[in-house]
Enzyme design. Sequence first.
Site, PDB file in Angstrom:
ATOM      1  CG  HIS A  21      -4.844  -3.481  -8.422  1.00  0.00           C
ATOM      2  ND1 HIS A  21      -5.137  -3.212  -9.735  1.00  0.00           N
ATOM      3  CD2 HIS A  21      -4.613  -4.813  -8.355  1.00  0.00           C
ATOM      4  CE1 HIS A  21      -5.096  -4.342 -10.430  1.00  0.00           C
ATOM      5  NE2 HIS A  21      -4.766  -5.329  -9.621  1.00  0.00           N
ATOM      6  CB  THR A  22      -1.433   1.002  -3.825  1.00  0.00           C
ATOM      7  OG1 THR A  22      -0.224   0.307  -4.149  1.00  0.00           O
ATOM      8  CG2 THR A  22      -2.190   0.203  -2.776  1.00  0.00           C
ATOM      9  CG  ASP A  23       0.521   1.213  -9.738  1.00  0.00           C
ATOM     10  OD1 ASP A  23      -0.659   0.820  -9.693  1.00  0.00           O
ATOM     11  OD2 ASP A  23       1.294   0.938 -10.675  1.00  0.00           O
ATOM     12  CG  ASP A  34       4.083  -3.058 -13.654  1.00  0.00           C
ATOM     13  OD1 ASP A  34       4.105  -3.195 -12.417  1.00  0.00           O
ATOM     14  OD2 ASP A  34       3.165  -3.489 -14.371  1.00  0.00           O
TER      15      ASP A  34
END
Length: 389
Positions: free
Chosen positions: A34-36, A175
């Site tokens: 959840h950093t992207d 992803d």
Amino acid sequence: MIEKLTQKFQELYGGQGDIRAYFAPGRVNLIGEHTDYNGGHVFPCALTLGTYVVARSREDRVLRFYSMNFDSLGVIKATLDDLVPDEKASWTNYPKGVMWAFEKRGFQLTHGLDIAIYGDIPNGSGLSSSASLEVVTGIMLKDVFSFEQLSMTDIALIGQDSENNYNGCNCGIMDQFASAMGKKDYAIFLDTNTLNYEYVPVMLKDAKIVIINSKVKHSLVDSAYNDRRNECEIALKELQTVTDISSLGELTEEEFETYKDVIQSPVRQKRAKHAVYENQRTIKAVEALKDNNVELFGQLMNASHASLRYDYEVSCEEIDILVDLAQAMPGVIGSRITGGGFGGCTVNIVKNEVVDVFITEIGKEYKEKVGHEAEFYVVDIGDGARVLR
């Protein structure tokens, strides 16, 4: 596998003409969750599991889709003149979304296609079956229509665009990037703010990467994912009133602690804290791996899980059971949730001599506590998307 899929393709659509084959892998993210979409760093690697496509051009504008994974749905028909998302279109919304994103960029698809697909990534496992399907569609379109000017990074960005704006999940770039750009035996240290990346060898000389599929997927995943993203965006705007940043990933832990009180809600403060601290953990973890300090890498994985559990709140009971069992077991170097959350998989680094015991013991205890079995995959890091023939 590709032979089987080609055979099925020929049964459905006939064996004549120029039949081509493609593959794109799923991914597991070692750390940096959840950093992207918060302008931070991620550290994924491509797997040898993924999505296979066999395709052939048609002379009209018709699209015919078939998946061996959804055999009961048979062949689903569509047309290039009507690329709109439709619940009844089921899984075909993913390849159609990529076609839509190509056309939106001015890459005209001049004719239809017959397509057959098979994926060996467990559905809903959080190993990115959707990104793999988007990327394999992208390289297929690039090849069939000779869009040579498109790089693999472009293919990843098109896949992300289709997922965000056609299929409505506000995912970051990780992803699709990992699926498109993977490299055997290496993970990708990616700065999602700039798309600068570095391949880092993953040399776990006496350990293996073991993925555990919890076999649960809570329906929260897309809605809660979009909620988390929204909470981080608001927190960023609040922080921007006191410091000149364009993303949470630009802050160190110390800077965050200095400015955090400007974030009005305790919940948003926790979300932003995760984004900042997880980004710094990822940077430290990559340094640790480069220094051959696998133990430190494992400690940072464990800390990542705690943050995802308590600050970002994207874990769930079943996943926490798997992680608690793993972290308590001798010979386990690190364990954390991986992927969007609310179910799916954990990623574990396990010493070779205990891999068998790890699978047996955790499998047994998980079943006793949860009532159903988990699935275990001892994985290899593979190459990114490619034309097979």
